[in-house]
Write a protein that holds these residues in place. Structure first.
Motif, PDB file in Angstrom:
ATOM      1  N   LEU A 168      28.746  -1.279  30.299  1.00  0.00           N
ATOM      2  CA  LEU A 168      30.358  -1.374  30.291  1.00  0.00           C
ATOM      3  C   LEU A 168      30.927  -2.590  30.248  1.00  0.00           C
ATOM      4  O   LEU A 168      31.907  -2.610  29.428  1.00  0.00           O
ATOM      5  CB  LEU A 168      30.708  -0.623  31.706  1.00  0.00           C
ATOM      6  N   LEU A 214      30.528  -3.682  26.598  1.00  0.00           N
ATOM      7  CA  LEU A 214      31.640  -2.858  25.678  1.00  0.00           C
ATOM      8  C   LEU A 214      32.900  -2.950  26.029  1.00  0.00           C
ATOM      9  O   LEU A 214      33.778  -1.991  25.470  1.00  0.00           O
ATOM     10  CB  LEU A 214      30.854  -1.527  25.394  1.00  0.00           C
ATOM     11  N   GLU A 215      33.266  -3.998  26.988  1.00  0.00           N
ATOM     12  CA  GLU A 215      34.434  -3.946  27.458  1.00  0.00           C
ATOM     13  C   GLU A 215      35.172  -2.606  27.987  1.00  0.00           C
ATOM     14  O   GLU A 215      36.344  -2.395  27.666  1.00  0.00           O
ATOM     15  CB  GLU A 215      35.270  -4.672  26.450  1.00  0.00           C
ATOM     16  N   PHE A 216      34.429  -1.833  28.685  1.00  0.00           N
ATOM     17  CA  PHE A 216      34.856  -0.652  29.419  1.00  0.00           C
ATOM     18  C   PHE A 216      35.151   0.383  28.358  1.00  0.00           C
ATOM     19  O   PHE A 216      36.363   1.001  28.880  1.00  0.00           O
ATOM     20  CB  PHE A 216      35.803  -0.949  30.578  1.00  0.00           C
ATOM     21  N   ASN A 217      34.835   0.466  27.136  1.00  0.00           N
ATOM     22  CA  ASN A 217      35.259   1.255  25.976  1.00  0.00           C
ATOM     23  C   ASN A 217      33.953   1.927  25.544  1.00  0.00           C
ATOM     24  O   ASN A 217      33.746   1.637  24.241  1.00  0.00           O
ATOM     25  CB  ASN A 217      36.012   0.401  25.007  1.00  0.00           C
ATOM     26  N   PRO A 218      33.629   2.998  26.270  1.00  0.00           N
ATOM     27  CA  PRO A 218      32.418   3.663  25.625  1.00  0.00           C
ATOM     28  C   PRO A 218      32.506   4.738  24.592  1.00  0.00           C
ATOM     29  O   PRO A 218      31.603   5.208  24.002  1.00  0.00           O
ATOM     30  CB  PRO A 218      31.960   4.313  26.961  1.00  0.00           C
ATOM     31  N   THR A 219      33.858   4.934  24.153  1.00  0.00           N
ATOM     32  CA  THR A 219      34.403   5.777  23.232  1.00  0.00           C
ATOM     33  C   THR A 219      33.880   5.210  21.731  1.00  0.00           C
ATOM     34  O   THR A 219      34.290   4.086  21.749  1.00  0.00           O
ATOM     35  CB  THR A 219      35.835   6.430  23.140  1.00  0.00           C
ATOM     36  N   THR A 220      33.409   6.069  20.960  1.00  0.00           N
ATOM     37  CA  THR A 220      33.142   5.327  19.605  1.00  0.00           C
ATOM     38  C   THR A 220      33.283   6.570  18.450  1.00  0.00           C
ATOM     39  O   THR A 220      33.129   7.923  18.888  1.00  0.00           O
ATOM     40  CB  THR A 220      31.708   5.138  19.585  1.00  0.00           C
ATOM     41  N   THR A 277      31.084  11.071  28.890  1.00  0.00           N
ATOM     42  CA  THR A 277      32.419  11.065  28.082  1.00  0.00           C
ATOM     43  C   THR A 277      32.146  12.590  27.245  1.00  0.00           C
ATOM     44  O   THR A 277      33.415  12.940  27.297  1.00  0.00           O
ATOM     45  CB  THR A 277      32.465   9.991  26.917  1.00  0.00           C
TER      46      THR A 277
END
Length: 265
Positions: free
Chosen positions: A89, A92-98, A57
Motif C-alpha cells: 500500500l 502503490l501510494e494507497f491506490n490498489p485499483t488498476t 477490492t
C-alpha cells in the motif's frame, strides 16, 4: 514467470473472478517495477499480498488471512502477510485499483455483441457510444458478410485464454490493456472464423488502428502457438495451470479444441 503460474492456481482454488487475477498480477508488476528488487525467498509472500489486496477490492467474499497463509503451505505467518500488505500500500501510494485487459475485453465484448446481434444486450454507456460509431457506418454487418460465424461465448473464452497467457509475458504486461484486449478479441475471432472480416468493426469500437494492436497481436499469436509445443518441460509445466483451466467445459475447452492461427496477421 513461475509466480504468475502459481497465482493462476491460487485463483482457481479460491474460485476468484477473472478480474481479481488480472488485478493481482498487475499489482505485482507495478510493485516489482517500482521496488529495488525483491528476494526470491519473499516473492511468494508479495504475490499472496497482491492477491489478498485484489480480493478485498473486487471479491464479495474474499479469503481470510488464515486461508491465504494456508494456500502458501504456511511458508510465512499471518503477521508477515499483513506487514507486506502495508508495504504494498505504501509503495502503490494507497491506490490498489488498476485497469486490466479483462475490463477492456468485457467492454469491447459488450460493444461487439450489440453491434452484431442485439443492441439491447449492451448496458455499458461507453460501449453504447462505441456501438453508435460502428453501426453508423454504411457497411453490412459481419454476420451478413459471412455464412457462418463462431459462437460469441467461444470467441470470448479464447480471448480470455489469450489474455491470461499474456500474464506470462513481460512485453504484454507493458502493453496498454485496451490494446491487448482488442488484440486478443481480434485474434480469437480470426482463429475461430478463419477470416479477418470483423476487424474493421472491432477496431472502430475500440477506437484503435491495426498498427496500434499489431505488436500485441504478434505476441499473443506467438504465445498461443507455444502452448501446443512447449520448447522445454519447464515451460510445459509453467503452462499447465492455464491449459488445465481453459480445458474445462465452462471455458468451451478452448485450450484443447482450438488450433492456433499460424498465418501471418
Amino acid at each position: 514467470m513461475i509466480v504468475v503460474s502459481w497465482m493462476v492456481e491460487v485463483a482457481e482454488e479460491f474460485g476468484l473472478q477473472q478480474e481479481t487475477l488480472h488485478a493481482a498480477v498487475s499489482l505485482l508488476d507495478s510493485f516489482l517495477s517500482t521496488s529495488n528488487g525483491v528476494p526470491r525467498c519473499v516473492l511468494q509472500l508479495v504475490a499472496v499480498g497482491c492477491i489478498f489486496m485484489a480480493c478485498k477490492t473486487l471479491e464479495v467474499h474474499h479469503p481470510t488471512v488464515e486461508q491465504m497463509v494456508a494456500v502458501a503451505a504456511h511458508s510465512f505467518t499471518a503477521g508477515d502477510l499483513l506487514r507486506v500488505e502495508r508495504v504494498l500500500l505504501d509503495t502503490l501510494e494507497f491506490n490498489p485499483t488498476t485497469h486490466t485487459p479483462y475490463g477492456f475485453l468485457h467492454l469491447l465484448t459488450q460493444a461487439t455483441l450489440a453491434a452484431t446481434s442485439n443492441p439491447s444486450r449492451c448496458n455499458q454507456p461507453a460501449a453504447s457510444a462505441a456501438i453508435a460509431l460502428v453501426t453508423g457506418q454504411d457497411q453490412p454487418s459481419v454476420s451478413g458478410l459471412y455464412a457462418t460465424e463462431p459462437a460469441m461465448e467461444v470467441v470470448v473464452s479464447l480471448a480470455m485464454y489469450l489474455t491470461e497467457l499474456a500474464l506470462l509475458d513481460p512485453s504484454c504486461l507493458a502493453c496498454p490493456g485496451s490494446r491487448l484486449a482488442t488484440a486478443a478479441l481480434l485474434l480469437a475471432h480470426t482463429t475461430l472464423s478463419g477470416h479477418c472480416g470483423a476487424w474493421p468493426m472491432m477496431l472502430t469500437a475500440a477506437g484503435l488502428t491495426q498498427a496500434d494492436v499489431s505488436p500485441a497481436l504478434a505476441a499473443l499469436q506467438r504465445l498461443h502457438m507455444v502452448t501446443t509445443a512447449p520448447a522445454s518441460p519447464q515451460l510445459a509445466e509453467l503452462l499447465m495451470p492455464f491449459k488445465a483451466k481453459f480445458s474445462q467445459d465452462c471455458w468451451c475447452r478452448v485450450a484443447v479444441d482450438v488450433t492456433p492461427w499460424h498465418h501471418r496477421l
